[in-house]
Design an enzyme around this catalytic site. Sequence first.
Site, PDB file in Angstrom:
ATOM      1  N   GLY A  35      -0.855  -8.765   5.806  1.00 41.87           N
ATOM      2  CA  GLY A  35       0.361  -8.468   5.283  1.00 41.87           C
ATOM      3  C   GLY A  35       1.375  -8.923   6.817  1.00 41.87           C
ATOM      4  O   GLY A  35       0.325  -8.853   7.853  1.00 41.87           O
ATOM      5  N   CYS A  36       2.275  -8.463   6.767  1.00 39.18           N
ATOM      6  CA  CYS A  36       2.795  -8.938   8.073  1.00 39.18           C
ATOM      7  C   CYS A  36       2.769  -7.834   8.714  1.00 39.18           C
ATOM      8  O   CYS A  36       2.162  -8.243  10.050  1.00 39.18           O
ATOM      9  CB  CYS A  36       4.483  -9.043   7.636  1.00 39.18           C
ATOM     10  SG  CYS A  36       5.329  -7.451   6.973  1.00 39.18           S
ATOM     11  N   TYR A  37       3.034  -6.730   8.439  1.00 38.37           N
ATOM     12  CA  TYR A  37       2.659  -5.521   9.834  1.00 38.37           C
ATOM     13  C   TYR A  37       0.781  -5.625  10.049  1.00 38.37           C
ATOM     14  O   TYR A  37       1.108  -5.902  11.297  1.00 38.37           O
ATOM     15  CB  TYR A  37       3.393  -4.388   9.289  1.00 38.37           C
ATOM     16  CG  TYR A  37       4.454  -4.256   9.156  1.00 38.37           C
ATOM     17  CD1 TYR A  37       5.242  -4.661  10.101  1.00 38.37           C
ATOM     18  CD2 TYR A  37       4.891  -3.998   7.832  1.00 38.37           C
ATOM     19  CE1 TYR A  37       6.868  -3.969   9.821  1.00 38.37           C
ATOM     20  CE2 TYR A  37       6.596  -3.705   7.993  1.00 38.37           C
ATOM     21  CZ  TYR A  37       7.409  -3.596   9.090  1.00 38.37           C
ATOM     22  OH  TYR A  37       8.314  -3.493   8.538  1.00 38.37           O
TER      23      TYR A  37
END
Length: 315
Positions: free
Chosen positions: A116-118
């Site tokens: 995921g990005c975060y």
Amino acid sequence: MSQPTVYIDGDQGTTGLLIHERLRGRIDLQLVTLPDAERKDPVRRAEAINAADIAILCLPDAAAREAVGFIRNPAVRVIDASSAHRTQPDWVYGFPEMANGHAQTIAHARRVTNPGCYPTGAIALLRPLQQAGLLPRDYPVSIHAVSGYSGGGRAAVDAFESGDASQAKPLQVYGLALAHKHVPEIQLHAGLTNRPMFVPAYGAYRQGIVLTVPIELRLLPAGVTGEQLHACLAHHYADARHVDVTPLADTQAITHLDPQALNGTNDMRLGVFVNAEHGQVLLSAVFDNLGKGASGAAVQNLDLMLGAADVAKAA
């Protein structure tokens, strides 16, 4: 030798479109697409997945699980950009830089789950410190991140870009129930005993993330300094092509972090800001949520799986 075939299931979403754009024109692979009328046809999708050497899934979680269920050809390899399999033990986590030798693990994997990005930023900062024994596994981790509105997907992009710009909120803090779906992913791959506190937000700009983790030195093993935290990260990423650690001396001149600084790239910049007087450190990560946080990472993993390191470097 024939070119490997790559099929993107969900190539009309934000991530899928960008992966397609990054791969368009590549001469070392054959990009398979379905006609518009067939893109949502489960029979045609299943045929395309089973005929591909590598299928990239850019779908909501439930649809990604369904797509994996379509697979009957044991030779098909998969990169899943959804969050459906990120904590599954039989999937390889697709963050090449997170551990020594992990890029090779991805290169030989049958099933790769794109981070995921975060979590990309949080794990990049926390895992090396935890592995080195500088950050206790039970440290009460708190993470704050601001992403461009594209992090909300196609619907968020349409909402921001098709309406009255004057009505766009400058900042939207969300995940207030402290149950964001990325938390288990961060906890697992950062090696944390307890759930981290994670507070994300969307800003009124299209893309780019700035993520920060505050650290109290008094809660670390005796004698650990901010300089040691920086040295650990700098050593871990010394040979990484896409992850850079800002020299400690340079951080003293930095007065702000620009979340858009690395937009359009697959790079991530880490920082360690030390206040020795107060015994506090701020860890930071800046990267493109659509690049290193999504499509760029997927293509990086694809290149590893294809053994196309030279092509990746040239790109």
